[in-house]
Scaffold this active site. Structure first.
Site, PDB file in Angstrom:
ATOM      1  N   VAL A 155       0.845  -1.198   0.000  1.00  0.00           N
ATOM      2  CA  VAL A 155       0.000   0.000   0.000  1.00  0.00           C
ATOM      3  C   VAL A 155       0.878   1.245   0.000  1.00  0.00           C
ATOM      4  O   VAL A 155       1.916   1.276   0.660  1.00  0.00           O
ATOM      5  CB  VAL A 155      -0.870   0.019   1.289  1.00  0.00           C
ATOM      6  CG1 VAL A 155      -1.718   1.261   1.378  1.00  0.00           C
ATOM      7  CG2 VAL A 155      -1.720  -1.230   1.392  1.00  0.00           C
ATOM      8  N   CYS A 156       0.443   2.271  -0.716  1.00  0.00           N
ATOM      9  CA  CYS A 156       1.070   3.591  -0.629  1.00  0.00           C
ATOM     10  C   CYS A 156      -0.023   4.637  -0.822  1.00  0.00           C
ATOM     11  O   CYS A 156      -1.208   4.337  -0.678  1.00  0.00           O
ATOM     12  CB  CYS A 156       2.199   3.748  -1.644  1.00  0.00           C
ATOM     13  SG  CYS A 156       1.667   3.840  -3.357  1.00  0.00           S
ATOM     14  N   ARG A 157       0.340   5.840  -1.157  1.00  0.00           N
ATOM     15  CA  ARG A 157      -0.642   6.905  -1.311  1.00  0.00           C
ATOM     16  C   ARG A 157      -1.544   6.680  -2.518  1.00  0.00           C
ATOM     17  O   ARG A 157      -2.754   6.781  -2.433  1.00  0.00           O
ATOM     18  CB  ARG A 157       0.073   8.259  -1.428  1.00  0.00           C
ATOM     19  CG  ARG A 157      -0.853   9.444  -1.573  1.00  0.00           C
ATOM     20  CD  ARG A 157      -0.051  10.751  -1.637  1.00  0.00           C
ATOM     21  NE  ARG A 157      -0.910  11.825  -2.084  1.00  0.00           N
ATOM     22  CZ  ARG A 157      -1.108  12.139  -3.361  1.00  0.00           C
ATOM     23  NH1 ARG A 157      -0.509  11.461  -4.321  1.00  0.00           N
ATOM     24  NH2 ARG A 157      -1.904  13.135  -3.687  1.00  0.00           N
ATOM     25  N   MET A 212      -4.042   4.697  -0.697  1.00  0.00           N
ATOM     26  CA  MET A 212      -4.814   5.250   0.422  1.00  0.00           C
ATOM     27  C   MET A 212      -5.722   6.395  -0.019  1.00  0.00           C
ATOM     28  O   MET A 212      -6.680   6.717   0.682  1.00  0.00           O
ATOM     29  CB  MET A 212      -3.878   5.698   1.543  1.00  0.00           C
ATOM     30  CG  MET A 212      -3.161   4.552   2.244  1.00  0.00           C
ATOM     31  SD  MET A 212      -4.276   3.325   2.998  1.00  0.00           S
ATOM     32  CE  MET A 212      -4.898   4.262   4.401  1.00  0.00           C
TER      33      MET A 212
END
Length: 98
Positions: free
Chosen positions: A62-64, A90
């Protein structure tokens, strides 16, 4: 690399609470909120913390927005790890955060 939408990841985590979730955002970004069971390993440290990834498990990255997690995923897949990239990151997550 396998990808899931944030909604698919949320449903997956509800039925697999022990799933491995790795958040590759910077520590300051994670302070704004992360998926409850996610472990923060910033992208720049992934290669140095590769021993923290269990090869017997599938890992959700997961990242932005999904770009950095995709980079980390390609790096890890090339070394034999099973990876799922959370597309949209996210920015599109509407599940619980801590």
């Amino acid at each position: 690399m396998k990808e899931m939408t944030p909604q698919e990841v949320q449903a997956y985590l509800e039925s697999n609470p022990e799933a491995s979730v790795i958040d590759v955002r910077e520590t300051a970004e994670v302070r704004a909120g992360k998926i409850p069971q996610a472990v923060n390993i910033p992208l720049g440290l992934v290669e140095f913390r590769i021993q923290d990834f269990d090869k017997s498990k599938e890992h959700i990255l997961v990242c932005r927005s999904g770009k950095r997690s995709g980079m980390a995923g390609r790096f890890l897949e090339a070394r034999g790890y099973r990876i799922i990239n959370m597309a949209g990151g996210m920015l599109e997550w509407d599940g619980p955060t801590v």
